[in-house]
Design a protein around this motif. Structure first.
Motif, PDB file in Angstrom:
ATOM      1  N   GLY A 136       0.800  -1.213   0.000  1.00  0.00           N
ATOM      2  CA  GLY A 136       0.000   0.000   0.000  1.00  0.00           C
ATOM      3  C   GLY A 136       0.833   1.263   0.000  1.00  0.00           C
ATOM      4  O   GLY A 136       2.067   1.243   0.031  1.00  0.00           O
ATOM      5  N   HIS A 137       0.158   2.397  -0.054  1.00  0.00           N
ATOM      6  CA  HIS A 137       0.800   3.700  -0.133  1.00  0.00           C
ATOM      7  C   HIS A 137       1.800   3.901   1.006  1.00  0.00           C
ATOM      8  O   HIS A 137       1.485   3.689   2.174  1.00  0.00           O
ATOM      9  CB  HIS A 137      -0.269   4.802  -0.083  1.00  0.00           C
ATOM     10  N   LYS A 138       3.021   4.260   0.633  1.00  0.00           N
ATOM     11  CA  LYS A 138       4.112   4.475   1.599  1.00  0.00           C
ATOM     12  C   LYS A 138       4.361   3.261   2.484  1.00  0.00           C
ATOM     13  O   LYS A 138       4.800   3.389   3.623  1.00  0.00           O
ATOM     14  CB  LYS A 138       3.840   5.718   2.447  1.00  0.00           C
ATOM     15  N   ARG A 139       4.041   2.080   1.941  1.00  0.00           N
ATOM     16  CA  ARG A 139       4.273   0.813   2.659  1.00  0.00           C
ATOM     17  C   ARG A 139       3.602   0.829   4.037  1.00  0.00           C
ATOM     18  O   ARG A 139       4.117   0.257   5.010  1.00  0.00           O
ATOM     19  CB  ARG A 139       5.787   0.556   2.799  1.00  0.00           C
ATOM     20  N   ALA A 140       2.429   1.445   4.091  1.00  0.00           N
ATOM     21  CA  ALA A 140       1.741   1.584   5.382  1.00  0.00           C
ATOM     22  C   ALA A 140       1.069   0.301   5.835  1.00  0.00           C
ATOM     23  O   ALA A 140       0.742   0.147   7.014  1.00  0.00           O
ATOM     24  CB  ALA A 140       0.705   2.708   5.292  1.00  0.00           C
ATOM     25  N   GLY A 141       0.814  -0.614   4.912  1.00  0.00           N
ATOM     26  CA  GLY A 141       0.178  -1.870   5.282  1.00  0.00           C
ATOM     27  C   GLY A 141       1.184  -2.895   5.768  1.00  0.00           C
ATOM     28  O   GLY A 141       2.298  -2.986   5.261  1.00  0.00           O
ATOM     29  N   ASP A 142       0.792  -3.684   6.765  1.00  0.00           N
ATOM     30  CA  ASP A 142       1.658  -4.722   7.325  1.00  0.00           C
ATOM     31  C   ASP A 142       0.791  -5.867   7.856  1.00  0.00           C
ATOM     32  O   ASP A 142      -0.445  -5.803   7.800  1.00  0.00           O
ATOM     33  CB  ASP A 142       2.558  -4.139   8.417  1.00  0.00           C
ATOM     34  N   PRO A 143       1.403  -6.933   8.361  1.00  0.00           N
ATOM     35  CA  PRO A 143       0.598  -8.052   8.868  1.00  0.00           C
ATOM     36  C   PRO A 143      -0.390  -7.646   9.954  1.00  0.00           C
ATOM     37  O   PRO A 143      -1.498  -8.202  10.027  1.00  0.00           O
ATOM     38  CB  PRO A 143       1.662  -9.029   9.387  1.00  0.00           C
ATOM     39  N   GLU A 144      -0.029  -6.688  10.790  1.00  0.00           N
ATOM     40  CA  GLU A 144      -0.933  -6.268  11.853  1.00  0.00           C
ATOM     41  C   GLU A 144      -2.196  -5.627  11.281  1.00  0.00           C
ATOM     42  O   GLU A 144      -3.311  -5.866  11.767  1.00  0.00           O
ATOM     43  CB  GLU A 144      -0.226  -5.298  12.796  1.00  0.00           C
ATOM     44  N   LEU A 145      -2.044  -4.803  10.236  1.00  0.00           N
ATOM     45  CA  LEU A 145      -3.220  -4.208   9.600  1.00  0.00           C
ATOM     46  C   LEU A 145      -4.090  -5.285   8.966  1.00  0.00           C
ATOM     47  O   LEU A 145      -5.333  -5.227   9.049  1.00  0.00           O
ATOM     48  CB  LEU A 145      -2.786  -3.193   8.539  1.00  0.00           C
ATOM     49  N   LEU A 146      -3.461  -6.287   8.359  1.00  0.00           N
ATOM     50  CA  LEU A 146      -4.235  -7.394   7.794  1.00  0.00           C
ATOM     51  C   LEU A 146      -5.062  -8.085   8.885  1.00  0.00           C
ATOM     52  O   LEU A 146      -6.222  -8.434   8.669  1.00  0.00           O
ATOM     53  CB  LEU A 146      -3.295  -8.403   7.125  1.00  0.00           C
ATOM     54  N   ARG A 147      -4.466  -8.259  10.055  1.00  0.00           N
ATOM     55  CA  ARG A 147      -5.208  -8.900  11.160  1.00  0.00           C
ATOM     56  C   ARG A 147      -6.377  -8.035  11.610  1.00  0.00           C
ATOM     57  O   ARG A 147      -7.474  -8.538  11.867  1.00  0.00           O
ATOM     58  CB  ARG A 147      -4.261  -9.183  12.326  1.00  0.00           C
ATOM     59  N   GLU A 148      -6.141  -6.739  11.710  1.00  0.00           N
ATOM     60  CA  GLU A 148      -7.197  -5.831  12.157  1.00  0.00           C
ATOM     61  C   GLU A 148      -8.371  -5.815  11.191  1.00  0.00           C
ATOM     62  O   GLU A 148      -9.539  -5.932  11.589  1.00  0.00           O
ATOM     63  CB  GLU A 148      -6.632  -4.415  12.322  1.00  0.00           C
ATOM     64  N   VAL A 149      -8.071  -5.650   9.899  1.00  0.00           N
ATOM     65  CA  VAL A 149      -9.143  -5.598   8.896  1.00  0.00           C
ATOM     66  C   VAL A 149      -9.807  -6.961   8.765  1.00  0.00           C
ATOM     67  O   VAL A 149     -11.032  -7.079   8.649  1.00  0.00           O
ATOM     68  CB  VAL A 149      -8.593  -5.128   7.539  1.00  0.00           C
ATOM     69  N   GLY A 150      -9.004  -8.014   8.793  1.00  0.00           N
ATOM     70  CA  GLY A 150      -9.535  -9.357   8.621  1.00  0.00           C
ATOM     71  C   GLY A 150     -10.504  -9.762   9.706  1.00  0.00           C
ATOM     72  O   GLY A 150     -11.438 -10.550   9.470  1.00  0.00           O
ATOM     73  N   ALA A 151     -10.314  -9.220  10.919  1.00  0.00           N
ATOM     74  CA  ALA A 151     -11.193  -9.567  12.031  1.00  0.00           C
ATOM     75  C   ALA A 151     -12.642  -9.233  11.728  1.00  0.00           C
ATOM     76  O   ALA A 151     -13.567  -9.949  12.151  1.00  0.00           O
ATOM     77  CB  ALA A 151     -10.733  -8.841  13.297  1.00  0.00           C
ATOM     78  N   SER A 152     -12.872  -8.154  10.966  1.00  0.00           N
ATOM     79  CA  SER A 152     -14.245  -7.776  10.619  1.00  0.00           C
ATOM     80  C   SER A 152     -14.626  -8.206   9.199  1.00  0.00           C
ATOM     81  O   SER A 152     -15.810  -8.321   8.889  1.00  0.00           O
ATOM     82  CB  SER A 152     -14.419  -6.257  10.742  1.00  0.00           C
ATOM     83  N   ALA A 153     -13.592  -8.472   8.369  1.00  0.00           N
ATOM     84  CA  ALA A 153     -13.875  -8.827   6.969  1.00  0.00           C
ATOM     85  C   ALA A 153     -13.996 -10.332   6.757  1.00  0.00           C
ATOM     86  O   ALA A 153     -14.354 -10.774   5.665  1.00  0.00           O
ATOM     87  CB  ALA A 153     -12.793  -8.257   6.056  1.00  0.00           C
ATOM     88  N   GLY A 154     -13.672 -11.121   7.772  1.00  0.00           N
ATOM     89  CA  GLY A 154     -13.891 -12.557   7.653  1.00  0.00           C
ATOM     90  C   GLY A 154     -12.684 -13.362   7.224  1.00  0.00           C
ATOM     91  O   GLY A 154     -12.827 -14.505   6.781  1.00  0.00           O
ATOM     92  N   PHE A 155     -11.470 -12.808   7.357  1.00  0.00           N
ATOM     93  CA  PHE A 155     -10.291 -13.628   7.071  1.00  0.00           C
ATOM     94  C   PHE A 155      -9.286 -13.494   8.216  1.00  0.00           C
ATOM     95  O   PHE A 155      -9.250 -12.490   8.930  1.00  0.00           O
ATOM     96  CB  PHE A 155      -9.645 -13.267   5.728  1.00  0.00           C
ATOM     97  N   SER A 156      -8.480 -14.525   8.384  1.00  0.00           N
ATOM     98  CA  SER A 156      -7.425 -14.523   9.398  1.00  0.00           C
ATOM     99  C   SER A 156      -6.075 -14.358   8.695  1.00  0.00           C
ATOM    100  O   SER A 156      -5.938 -14.631   7.498  1.00  0.00           O
ATOM    101  CB  SER A 156      -7.447 -15.823  10.202  1.00  0.00           C
ATOM    102  N   THR A 157      -5.083 -13.894   9.441  1.00  0.00           N
ATOM    103  CA  THR A 157      -3.755 -13.653   8.878  1.00  0.00           C
ATOM    104  C   THR A 157      -2.735 -14.532   9.586  1.00  0.00           C
ATOM    105  O   THR A 157      -2.754 -14.652  10.813  1.00  0.00           O
ATOM    106  CB  THR A 157      -3.363 -12.173   9.021  1.00  0.00           C
ATOM    107  N   HIS A 158      -1.835 -15.142   8.796  1.00  0.00           N
ATOM    108  CA  HIS A 158      -0.886 -16.122   9.327  1.00  0.00           C
ATOM    109  C   HIS A 158       0.502 -15.901   8.733  1.00  0.00           C
ATOM    110  O   HIS A 158       0.655 -15.277   7.690  1.00  0.00           O
ATOM    111  CB  HIS A 158      -1.353 -17.544   9.001  1.00  0.00           C
ATOM    112  N   GLY A 159       1.501 -16.438   9.413  1.00  0.00           N
ATOM    113  CA  GLY A 159       2.869 -16.419   8.927  1.00  0.00           C
ATOM    114  C   GLY A 159       3.590 -17.640   9.452  1.00  0.00           C
ATOM    115  O   GLY A 159       2.982 -18.515  10.076  1.00  0.00           O
TER     116      GLY A 159
END
Length: 326
Positions: A136-159
């Motif tokens: 994303g813009h200025k590399r602002a997205g990271d695994p933590e943001l994926l977890r936050e958005v995924g919690a309400s969007a219906g997906f989980s994030t893993h590594g």
């Protein structure tokens, strides 16, 4: 996994119809080289997809972000786009996104990327990324943001945990450095296989044929290869077994070449390989690329290179036989 045996679906665009309406497991990364770390991450995602009965979608970018942002000379590539796609297919990808990395993508907020690609196009149920993944813009997205958005969007994030070799984290940059240093054995250990470059044989200027050393030539389509010089090599895709060869990879300064070209001379081979897709495996570096005063001097060196390559490949074959019999 789909398990249907059908060919994986390849797409390039962020927007478009839903590709996995029933849901998918998504794995994202640059994946330059598809080294041991990449393989471990993708296999973990593939196992999750299998357990869920969902397709595995792997997302990468073309050009790579580091190429897009580079000023001046492009950074070296470990694998060309088609080679990456073939590797991802081998690792179980059902859907492959080589997303166009351009100005529009660099300006996109990470939340928008999640909405348009992960949710709308792929209906992600799980997302797998490396711990240092940014987007994303200025590399602002990271695994933590994926977890936050995924919690309400219906997906989980893993590594996964970092893959280590000899106390060092396996990375594409380590492999590039090993190749620059001529440490092909180290590169092979980090990759989990010998380093090789694949492509379709193109016609050259036929100079090698005139000099008594016809070559099978591979171009790089504007990409910069990760190594240069003269190598003992084996060519796959020609016979039943890898074909011994000597190869030059560089810009051919003696004949005022400009773009990188891989020229493989296959020992004792007769036939036309034009249009054939081959893979050149690098066994040992013989020397750096040089500029010669004339063609006669260059041919004399080519003779020495060919002799050196035959000797190296013969020794490598003996060592391989001894290993397999012990």
């Amino acid at each position: 996994m789909t398990g249907s045996g059908s060919a994986p679906r390849l797409f390039r665009d962020i927007d478009g119809p839903a590709l996995c309406p029933q849901g998918s497991v998504v794995c994202i990364g640059a994946f330059d080289g598809l080294h041991l770390g990449h393989q471990a991450l993708i296999r973990a995602a593939a196992e999750a997809a299998k357990n869920r009965g969902l397709p595995l979608a792997v997302l990468s970018f073309e050009p790579l972000p580091r190429e897009f942002f580079a000023r001046g000379e492009k950074p070296p590539r470990l694998v060309l786009p088609r080679g990456k796609v073939e590797g991802l297919v081998g690792l179980g990808a059902d859907v492959i996104g080589l997303l166009r990395f351009n100005a529009a993508m660099t300006a996109m907020a990470p939340e928008m990327f999640i909405q348009r690609v992960l949710i709308q196009r792929l209906a992600a149920r799980e997302v797998w990324v490396g711990r240092d993944f940014r987007f994303g813009h200025k590399r602002a997205g990271d695994p933590e943001l994926l977890r936050e958005v995924g919690a309400s969007a219906g997906f989980s994030t893993h590594g996964i945990e970092d893959v280590m070799l000899e106390g060092e984290r396996v990375s594409s940059s380590c492999i590039r450095q090993a190749l620059v240093d001529g440490e092909l054995d180290m590169a092979a250990r980090l990759l989990g296989r010998p380093y090789a470059i694949a492509g379709r044989v193109v016609r050259g200027a036929q100079l090698g044929r005139q000099l008594g050393y016809p070559t099978a030539n591979l171009r790089f389509g504007g990409k910069r290869p990760a190594l240069s010089g003269i190598y003992a090599t084996r060519v796959h895709g020609v016979g039943d077994a890898p074909w011994p060869s000597v190869s030059s990879l560089g810009t051919r300064p003696t004949v005022n070449g400009r773009e990188p070209l891989l020229e493989a001379h296959l020992f004792d081979f007769e036939g036309d390989l034009y249009g054939r897709r081959i893979e050149v495996e690098f066994v040992a570096k013989l020397r750096e690329e040089l500029k010669f005063d004339d063609l006669e001097t260059m041919v004399e060196q080519i003779h020495r290179d060919a002799d050196d390559a035959r000797r190296v490949l013969g020794a490598a074959a003996v060592a391989s036989l001894q290993q397999s019999s012990s």
